[in-house]
Structures are given as C-alpha cells and as structure tokens.
Write an enzyme that holds these catalytic residues in place. Structure first.
Site, mmCIF file in Angstrom:
data_model
loop_
_atom_site.group_PDB
_atom_site.id
_atom_site.type_symbol
_atom_site.label_atom_id
_atom_site.label_comp_id
_atom_site.label_asym_id
_atom_site.label_seq_id
_atom_site.Cartn_x
_atom_site.Cartn_y
_atom_site.Cartn_z
ATOM 1 N N GLU A 82 -4.034 2.067 -7.361
ATOM 2 C CA GLU A 82 -4.476 3.156 -6.501
ATOM 3 C C GLU A 82 -3.584 4.373 -6.739
ATOM 4 O OE1 GLU A 82 -6.599 1.682 -2.701
ATOM 5 O OE2 GLU A 82 -4.481 1.617 -2.319
ATOM 6 N N HIS A 132 0.855 -1.192 0.000
ATOM 7 C CA HIS A 132 0.000 0.000 0.000
ATOM 8 C C HIS A 132 0.893 1.246 0.000
ATOM 9 C CE1 HIS A 132 -2.856 3.048 1.236
ATOM 10 N NE2 HIS A 132 -3.807 2.230 0.829
HETATM 11 P P1 PGA Z 1 -9.791 5.765 0.221
HETATM 12 O O1 PGA Z 1 -8.558 4.775 0.493
HETATM 13 O O2 PGA Z 1 -10.920 4.936 -0.306
HETATM 14 O O3 PGA Z 1 -10.079 6.383 1.553
HETATM 15 O O4 PGA Z 1 -9.338 6.767 -0.785
HETATM 16 C C1 PGA Z 1 -8.271 3.719 -0.379
HETATM 17 C C2 PGA Z 1 -7.016 3.009 0.081
HETATM 18 O O5 PGA Z 1 -6.101 3.664 0.599
HETATM 19 O O6 PGA Z 1 -6.917 1.787 -0.067
#
Ligand code: PGA
Length: 242
Positions: A164, A91
């Site tokens: 992401e 992440h």
């Molecule tokens: P968010 O986070 O939906 O709050 O943008 C997603 C993540 O960090 O996996």
C-alpha cells in the site's frame, strides 16, 4: 482473489452490525473470498452473524505480546477465540500515529501465526520515498524482520503481504501499471526465495474502486486487494468484487 475490507474507525459498532445484517445474503451470493475487518467491539457480534458463511472476519491490529500487563492491547489469542481468521498488522496509519517499528510488526505477525491467524502485513513507501525512487529499499527494510520470524516458524503457514503506497491511501492517486508490475515482481521474487513452508499471498491497497479495478488485473502476481473507503458502501464493494 482475496478482497479485504478495512473499515478502519469509519463504522461504529451499530453501523458494522447493520451493514452485515443488511448485506449478508448478497455478500455470500458474490461467492468470493471476502474478509471484513471492523473495529474491535464489532468482532464478536459479526462473528455470530458470519458464522457458517463464506465471509471471513479479520481484525485491524493485535498486540506483539502473548499476554500480560499491556493496558489497551488485544492478544492474538483473543482474536482467535472471537473468530478472526485474518488480522491486518503494520498499516501505515499505525506505523505513523503509533510509531510502530518493523520489528514490533514482525512480533505481531508471530503472535498471529501462533494462533493460526493469517497476518496481513502492510508495507509501502511515502510520497517522498517514491519520488526519490527508494520504494524497493523501503519494502526490503519493512519486510526483512517479518520474513525472518515467519521463516523461523516450525509449521506451515499462510501470510498476506499488502503493498500500500502511502501516497495512494485515501487520495485517489494510484500507481501506474508498469510501476506496480515491478513492485509485485520484486515481492514475488522475494517470497519465492523463501522456504516452501509458507504460502504468500500478495495484495494491493490504496484507492481501489470499482472504476479502477480493471487496471490492477493487468498486473501479474496481485492475488487480491485491501480496500478502505470503497468497502464502506456495499454497492461500491460489490462493484469491486464482481
Ligand atoms: P483506501 O484505503 O482504499 O481508502 O485508499 C486503503 C487502506 O488504507 O487499507
């Protein structure tokens, strides 16, 4: 469609237990593939509460090592024993705050695969890289070591790749459909070029809400979502999932 709730360090142990106790029946009734990822101490009690249900359990990280003198780390084997079937690795918050490298993340994925846990490998570019149009190069560099270890596994496996964009996490800003289509087409192409032993599932993460979920359905090759903020509240999660 896969819906992964990344609770980060937002819920305490007690709050995690209370969430599941209160909503387990409603979660099951949604009849979707939902994976709850609480922090480490909540894994065991949640595994008891989720036993024999269609809701799965995931961790948020694991050690790149099998076992040994690594104070504070948690092995993939322990995660398997506690009942995890998924685990997030790489992440952007861990890449940033814990300076995790692409090869370390690939090692974590390897440990998970050895335990039959599905790794959810997070990748994504920063705002600056996005502006410089470097996203595809960044994703390539992040994924190459991961593909290498996955493809060297002898047995069949499943791996999730979560795209992401860092500039979208927790900000309310989401990429436009055309931009996302290009990213997911590229990811799909890379995954398809790999051996047929591995099944790749592609997720999108970053400010997903019940209000904007529809626009992501217009993008082909998105198989599910990694949800942070909106997964903390059951009604918000329900709106996304349903
Ligand atoms: P968010 O986070 O939906 O709050 O943008 C997603 C993540 O960090 O996996």
């Amino acid at each position: 469609m896969l819906f992964v709730a990344n609770w980060k360090m937002q819920k305490t142990l007690d709050q995690s237990i209370q969430f599941v106790q209160k909503h387990i029946d409603a979660l099951k009734a949604l009849n979707r593939q939902i994976i709850l990822c609480p922090s480490f101490p909540a894994l065991y009690p949640l595994s008891q509460l989720l036993e024999n249900s269609s809701v799965f359990l995931g961790a948020q990280d694991c050690s790149p090592h099998e076992l040994g003198a690594y104070t504070g780390q948690v092995s993939a084997q322990s995660l398997a024993e506690v009942g995890c079937t998924y685990c997030i690795v790489g992440h952007s918050e861990r890449r940033n705050y814990n300076k995790e490298s692409n090869s370390e993340i690939a090692q974590k994925a390897t440990q998970l695969l050895h335990q039959n846990i599905i790794p959810i490998v997070c990748v994504g570019e920063s705002q600056q890289e996005f502006e410089k149009k470097q996203s595809i190069d960044v994703l390539h560099n992040q994924l190459e070591p991961v593909f290498k270890v996955i493809e060297s596994q002898s047995s069949a496996s499943t791996v999730c790749i979560a795209y992401e964009p860092i500039w979208s996490i927790g900000t309310g800003n989401v990429p436009d459909t055309q931009y996302l289509q290009n990213i997911f087409d590229t990811l799909k192409e890379w995954c398809s070029a790999k051996t047929s032993k591995t099944k790749y599932t592609l997720l999108y993460g970053g400010s997903v809400t019940g209000e904007n979920i529809q626009q992501f359905y217009q993008v082909e090759n998105i198989d599910g979502f990694l949800i942070g903020g909106s997964s903390l509240d059951f009604q918000k999660l329900k709106k996304i999932v349903s």
